[in-house]
Write a protein that holds these residues in place. Structure first.
Motif, PDB file in Angstrom:
ATOM      1  N   GLU A 138       0.748  -1.279  -0.049  1.00 59.13           N
ATOM      2  CA  GLU A 138      -0.045   0.051   0.092  1.00 59.13           C
ATOM      3  C   GLU A 138       0.840   1.347   0.002  1.00 59.13           C
ATOM      4  O   GLU A 138       0.464   2.272  -0.666  1.00 59.13           O
ATOM      5  CB  GLU A 138      -1.026  -0.018   1.404  1.00 59.13           C
ATOM      6  N   ASP A 139       1.949   1.194   0.692  1.00 58.63           N
ATOM      7  CA  ASP A 139       2.673   2.602   0.870  1.00 58.63           C
ATOM      8  C   ASP A 139       4.235   2.324   0.089  1.00 58.63           C
ATOM      9  O   ASP A 139       5.015   3.117   0.410  1.00 58.63           O
ATOM     10  CB  ASP A 139       3.137   2.789   2.465  1.00 58.63           C
ATOM     11  N   LEU A 140       4.142   1.280  -0.994  1.00 56.13           N
ATOM     12  CA  LEU A 140       5.607   0.960  -1.577  1.00 56.13           C
ATOM     13  C   LEU A 140       5.877   2.270  -2.451  1.00 56.13           C
ATOM     14  O   LEU A 140       7.253   2.788  -2.340  1.00 56.13           O
ATOM     15  CB  LEU A 140       5.248  -0.270  -2.431  1.00 56.13           C
ATOM     16  N   SER A 141       5.160   2.711  -3.187  1.00 49.35           N
ATOM     17  CA  SER A 141       5.220   3.988  -3.876  1.00 49.35           C
ATOM     18  C   SER A 141       5.981   5.252  -3.010  1.00 49.35           C
ATOM     19  O   SER A 141       6.822   5.686  -3.251  1.00 49.35           O
ATOM     20  CB  SER A 141       4.094   4.314  -4.744  1.00 49.35           C
ATOM     21  N   ASN A 142       5.332   5.271  -1.949  1.00 55.16           N
ATOM     22  CA  ASN A 142       5.434   6.609  -1.147  1.00 55.16           C
ATOM     23  C   ASN A 142       6.834   6.035  -0.433  1.00 55.16           C
ATOM     24  O   ASN A 142       7.869   7.041  -0.354  1.00 55.16           O
ATOM     25  CB  ASN A 142       4.564   6.769   0.171  1.00 55.16           C
ATOM     26  N   ALA A 143       7.150   4.861   0.092  1.00 51.79           N
ATOM     27  CA  ALA A 143       8.614   4.770   0.609  1.00 51.79           C
ATOM     28  C   ALA A 143       9.630   4.658  -0.380  1.00 51.79           C
ATOM     29  O   ALA A 143      10.787   5.284   0.090  1.00 51.79           O
ATOM     30  CB  ALA A 143       8.225   3.164   1.246  1.00 51.79           C
ATOM     31  N   VAL A 144       9.446   4.412  -1.528  1.00 49.85           N
ATOM     32  CA  VAL A 144      10.542   4.617  -2.703  1.00 49.85           C
ATOM     33  C   VAL A 144      10.765   5.839  -2.856  1.00 49.85           C
ATOM     34  O   VAL A 144      12.066   6.436  -3.067  1.00 49.85           O
ATOM     35  CB  VAL A 144       9.956   3.875  -4.007  1.00 49.85           C
ATOM     36  N   GLY A 145       9.645   6.759  -2.967  1.00 51.54           N
ATOM     37  CA  GLY A 145       9.822   8.277  -2.981  1.00 51.54           C
ATOM     38  C   GLY A 145      10.737   8.819  -1.767  1.00 51.54           C
ATOM     39  O   GLY A 145      11.673   9.686  -1.981  1.00 51.54           O
ATOM     40  N   LEU A 146      10.324   8.351  -0.455  1.00 50.38           N
ATOM     41  CA  LEU A 146      11.140   8.855   0.524  1.00 50.38           C
ATOM     42  C   LEU A 146      12.458   8.567   0.574  1.00 50.38           C
ATOM     43  O   LEU A 146      13.339   9.235   1.035  1.00 50.38           O
ATOM     44  CB  LEU A 146      10.449   8.243   1.732  1.00 50.38           C
ATOM     45  N   ASN A 147      12.549   7.169   0.085  1.00 54.10           N
ATOM     46  CA  ASN A 147      14.047   6.706   0.018  1.00 54.10           C
ATOM     47  C   ASN A 147      14.934   7.631  -0.858  1.00 54.10           C
ATOM     48  O   ASN A 147      16.024   7.666  -0.633  1.00 54.10           O
ATOM     49  CB  ASN A 147      14.002   5.287  -0.404  1.00 54.10           C
ATOM     50  N   SER A 148      14.283   8.137  -1.857  1.00 48.15           N
ATOM     51  CA  SER A 148      15.164   8.785  -2.961  1.00 48.15           C
ATOM     52  C   SER A 148      15.327  10.323  -2.308  1.00 48.15           C
ATOM     53  O   SER A 148      16.270  11.074  -2.468  1.00 48.15           O
ATOM     54  CB  SER A 148      14.236   8.817  -4.130  1.00 48.15           C
ATOM     55  N   THR A 149      14.280  10.478  -1.411  1.00 48.20           N
ATOM     56  CA  THR A 149      14.393  11.981  -0.712  1.00 48.20           C
ATOM     57  C   THR A 149      15.467  11.892   0.276  1.00 48.20           C
ATOM     58  O   THR A 149      16.365  12.825   0.363  1.00 48.20           O
ATOM     59  CB  THR A 149      12.984  12.334  -0.086  1.00 48.20           C
ATOM     60  N   SER A 150      15.892  10.666   0.853  1.00 45.91           N
ATOM     61  CA  SER A 150      17.015  10.692   1.824  1.00 45.91           C
ATOM     62  C   SER A 150      18.076  10.719   1.237  1.00 45.91           C
ATOM     63  O   SER A 150      19.098  11.537   1.454  1.00 45.91           O
ATOM     64  CB  SER A 150      16.655   9.366   2.657  1.00 45.91           C
ATOM     65  N   PHE A 151      18.165  10.104  -0.007  1.00 46.01           N
ATOM     66  CA  PHE A 151      19.226   9.880  -0.763  1.00 46.01           C
ATOM     67  C   PHE A 151      19.967  11.304  -1.417  1.00 46.01           C
ATOM     68  O   PHE A 151      21.073  11.410  -1.415  1.00 46.01           O
ATOM     69  CB  PHE A 151      19.272   8.547  -1.857  1.00 46.01           C
ATOM     70  N   ASN A 152      18.923  12.013  -1.686  1.00 45.54           N
ATOM     71  CA  ASN A 152      19.257  13.128  -2.211  1.00 45.54           C
ATOM     72  C   ASN A 152      19.479  14.316  -1.160  1.00 45.54           C
ATOM     73  O   ASN A 152      20.190  15.392  -1.496  1.00 45.54           O
ATOM     74  CB  ASN A 152      18.186  13.709  -3.282  1.00 45.54           C
ATOM     75  N   ALA A 153      18.614  14.084  -0.036  1.00 44.38           N
ATOM     76  CA  ALA A 153      18.953  15.087   0.765  1.00 44.38           C
ATOM     77  C   ALA A 153      20.509  14.942   1.499  1.00 44.38           C
ATOM     78  O   ALA A 153      21.186  15.771   1.509  1.00 44.38           O
ATOM     79  CB  ALA A 153      17.921  14.866   2.074  1.00 44.38           C
ATOM     80  N   ALA A 154      20.741  13.688   1.398  1.00 47.67           N
ATOM     81  CA  ALA A 154      22.493  13.512   1.782  1.00 47.67           C
ATOM     82  C   ALA A 154      23.222  14.138   0.646  1.00 47.67           C
ATOM     83  O   ALA A 154      24.328  14.524   0.845  1.00 47.67           O
ATOM     84  CB  ALA A 154      22.420  12.049   1.863  1.00 47.67           C
ATOM     85  N   ARG A 155      22.570  13.981  -0.628  1.00 49.71           N
ATOM     86  CA  ARG A 155      23.561  14.610  -1.757  1.00 49.71           C
ATOM     87  C   ARG A 155      23.782  16.147  -1.432  1.00 49.71           C
ATOM     88  O   ARG A 155      24.733  16.734  -1.838  1.00 49.71           O
ATOM     89  CB  ARG A 155      22.763  14.301  -2.935  1.00 49.71           C
ATOM     90  N   MET A 156      22.798  16.846  -0.815  1.00 49.61           N
ATOM     91  CA  MET A 156      22.890  18.426  -0.385  1.00 49.61           C
ATOM     92  C   MET A 156      23.689  18.552   0.614  1.00 49.61           C
ATOM     93  O   MET A 156      24.622  19.455   0.544  1.00 49.61           O
ATOM     94  CB  MET A 156      21.466  18.971  -0.215  1.00 49.61           C
ATOM     95  N   ILE A 157      23.845  17.558   1.572  1.00 49.35           N
ATOM     96  CA  ILE A 157      24.649  17.726   2.874  1.00 49.35           C
ATOM     97  C   ILE A 157      26.083  17.192   2.372  1.00 49.35           C
ATOM     98  O   ILE A 157      27.174  18.042   2.646  1.00 49.35           O
ATOM     99  CB  ILE A 157      24.121  17.149   3.856  1.00 49.35           C
TER     100      ILE A 157
END
Length: 415
Positions: A138-157
Motif C-alpha cells: 500500500e505504501d510502497l510508492s511512497n516509501a520508494v519516493g522517501l528513500n530517494s528523498t533521503s538519498f538526495n537530501a544526503a547529496r545536498m549535505i
C-alpha cells in the motif's frame, strides 16, 4: 505536502530511514572525495580517467545481474544487507588508509571502484526490494519516493561538507568517515522488528530463475519501454560527476568547496523531485515521459549558462527531472510486477540504471576532453530527447496514440 511522509508512521521504516540517511551522507562525501582525488590529485583534470572509475564502479551491476537479482529474491534480504553494508564499510576504510598514508595510486582507485561496484550490485538489488518488506504494497510508492528523498537530501549535505573537509583535512579522511557511517545502517537493520516485516513469497532455487525474469520482461511492453528509456538516460545522461567536475574545474576554474557545492545544488532539485514522487499514490508513464523531456531541456539550458551561479541553477532543473524520472520508473515497475519476480526485475532495472554507465561514462569523458564540457552536456540532452522518442513509439504501438489538429491546436488521444 499532505501524505508525502506517510511511511514514517511505520516503526520499521522509521528506524531504517534514520540509519540510511547517515550512511547516505557518508556515501556522498566519499563520492565527492573520490572524484576530486582522481581529477585534481592523481591526474591533471583527466575526465577520461574519471569516466573509467565510474565504469569500474557501476559496471558490476550489469556483470553481476545473473546473481544479484536472484539473491534478492531467494535470500533473507535483511541478512544480505547486513553483509553487504559491512563489506562496503571495510572497502571505504581500506581506500581511506591508502589515501591518508600517501600510498594511493590511480590503479588503487580503479581496483577499489570495481570492488565497491561488485558489492553494491548485491546491496542495491536487496535494498530496493527490501522497501516492500518494510511498508507493504500500500505504501510502497511512497516509501520508494522517501528513500530517494533521503538519498538526495544526503547529496545536498555530503558534497558541500566534503568540499570543506577536503581543503581542511584532505580527501583520505572522508573515506574513513564514510566507513564509520555504515555503523548507523547496520544498527538500524539490527533493531528492526523482524516479526513486523512484510515477508513475500520466497523464490525456489532453479537454473531458469534469471531466464524467467527476462521472459517476464519480454512479455511486458510497458516495462520494456521504461527500461529502454532508462538505458538511454542512464548511459548518456546520468554521468553527473563528469558533467559537474569538468564544468567546475575546466570551465569555471572552481576550487574544492565550489565543486562540492554544485553537486549540492543539483540535490536541491533531486529532493524536490523525490518528494513530488512520494506524494503521488499512482505513478504513471505520463510522468516518466514529461520528466525525460524536462531532463533534455535542462541539459540544453546548463550547456548555455555563462557563469558558475547560473550553471548551478540549471543543475536544479536537471536534478528535479532526473529524480522524478528514476523514482517514478522504479515505483511503476515495482507496483506492476508480481512480488515473486520483483527482485529479478529490479535487478535488471538497476543493472541498466547503474550498469549502463560503463558504456556512457568513458564516451562522455572523451567528449569533454576532446570537444569541451559544454558539448558533453549536449550528449546528456540527447539522451533525454531520445527517451521521449522511445515513449512516443510505445504509446503509438501499444496504446493507440493519435495526434490531430483541431481549431489550430494539437490534440493527443489514447485508446
Amino acid at each position: 505536502m499532505r501524505g508525502a511522509f506517510r511511511s514514517i508512521r511505520n516503526y520499521n521504516y522509521r528506524v531504517w530511514a534514520a540509519g540510511a540517511l547517515v550512511s547516505n551522507v557518508g556515501t556522498w562525501m566519499q563520492r565527492t572525495a573520490q572524484d576530486w582525488l582522481v581529477l585534481a590529485e592523481l591526474t591533471h583534470k583527466n575526465a577520461t580517467a574519471l569516466g573509467i572509475v565510474m565504469a569500474l564502479q557501476f559496471g558490476p551491476h550489469a556483470l553481476m545481474l545473473p546473481l544479484s537479482g536472484l539473491s534478492a529474491d531467494y535470500f533473507d534480504r535483511r541478512k544480505l544487507l547486513m553483509a553487504t553494508q559491512a563489506a562496503l564499510g571495510l572497502l571505504a576504510l581500506g581506500l581511506g588508509i591508502l589515501t591518508i598514508s600517501g600510498a594511493v595510486r590511480l590503479w588503487h582507485v580503479y581496483l577499489f571502484a570495481f570492488l565497491l561496484g561488485s558489492v553494491s550490485a548485491f546491496d542495491s538489488a536487496a535494498r530496493q526490494t527490501f522497501v516492500a518488506e518494510l511498508v507493504g504494497e500500500e505504501d510502497l510508492s511512497n516509501a520508494v519516493g522517501l528513500n530517494s528523498t533521503s538519498f538526495n537530501a544526503a547529496r545536498m549535505i555530503g558534497p558541500a561538507v566534503a568540499g570543506v573537509l577536503i581543503t581542511a583535512v584532505g580527501s583520505g579522511w572522508l573515506f574513513v568517515i564514510n566507513a564509520a557511517s555504515f555503523v548507523a545502517v547496520l544498527c538500524s537493520l539490527f533493531f528492526l522488528r523482524v516479526d513486523q516485516l512484510y515477508r513475500g513469497v520466497k523464490t525456489n532455487r532453479s537454473r531458469g530463475g534469471l531466464a524467467d525474469g527476462f521472459r517476464y520482461v519480454c512479455r511486458r511492453p510497458d516495462i520494456k519501454a521504461i527500461l529502454m528509456m532508462l538505458f538511454l538516460i542512464g548511459t548518456f545522461g546520468i554521468n553527473f560527476p563528469i558533467f559537474i567536475s569538468t564544468m567546475a574545474v575546466g570551465v569555471f576554474h572552481a576550487g574544492a568547496s565550489q565543486f562540492g557545492l554544485l553537486t549540492s545544488m543539483m540535490a536541491i532539485g533531486s529532493v524536490a523531485g523525490a518528494l513530488l514522487s512520494a506524494r503521488r499514490e499512482k505513478p504513471g508513464m505520463s510522468v516518466i515521459v514529461a520528466a525525460a523531456a524536462i531532463f533534455g531541456f535542462g541539459f540544453c539550458i546548463a550547456a548555455a549558462m555563462p557563469s558558475y551561479g547560473l550553471f548551478g541553477c540549471a543543475l536544479v532543473i536537471i536534478g528535479l527531472s532526473a529524480q522524478t524520472f528514476t523514482t517514478t520508473a522504479n515505483s511503476t515497475i515495482q507496483l506492476s510486477t508480481e512480488p515473486e519476480m520483483r527482485g529479478r526485475v529490479i535487478a535488471l532495472f538497476l543493472a541498466i540504471a547503474v550498469g549502463a554507465t560503463p558504456i556512457g561514462a568513458p564516451f562522455v569523458g572523451w567528449v569533454a576532453d576532446t570537444f569541451g564540457p559544454r558539448w558533453a552536456l549536449g550528449v546528456g540532452a540527447a539522451s533525454g530527447f531520445g527517451a521521449v522518442i522511445v515513449a512516443v513509439h510505445y504509446f503509438a504501438k501499444h496504446r493507440g496514440l493519435r495526434v490531430r489538429f483541431n481549431d489550430g491546436r494539437l490534440h493527443f488521444s489514447l485508446r
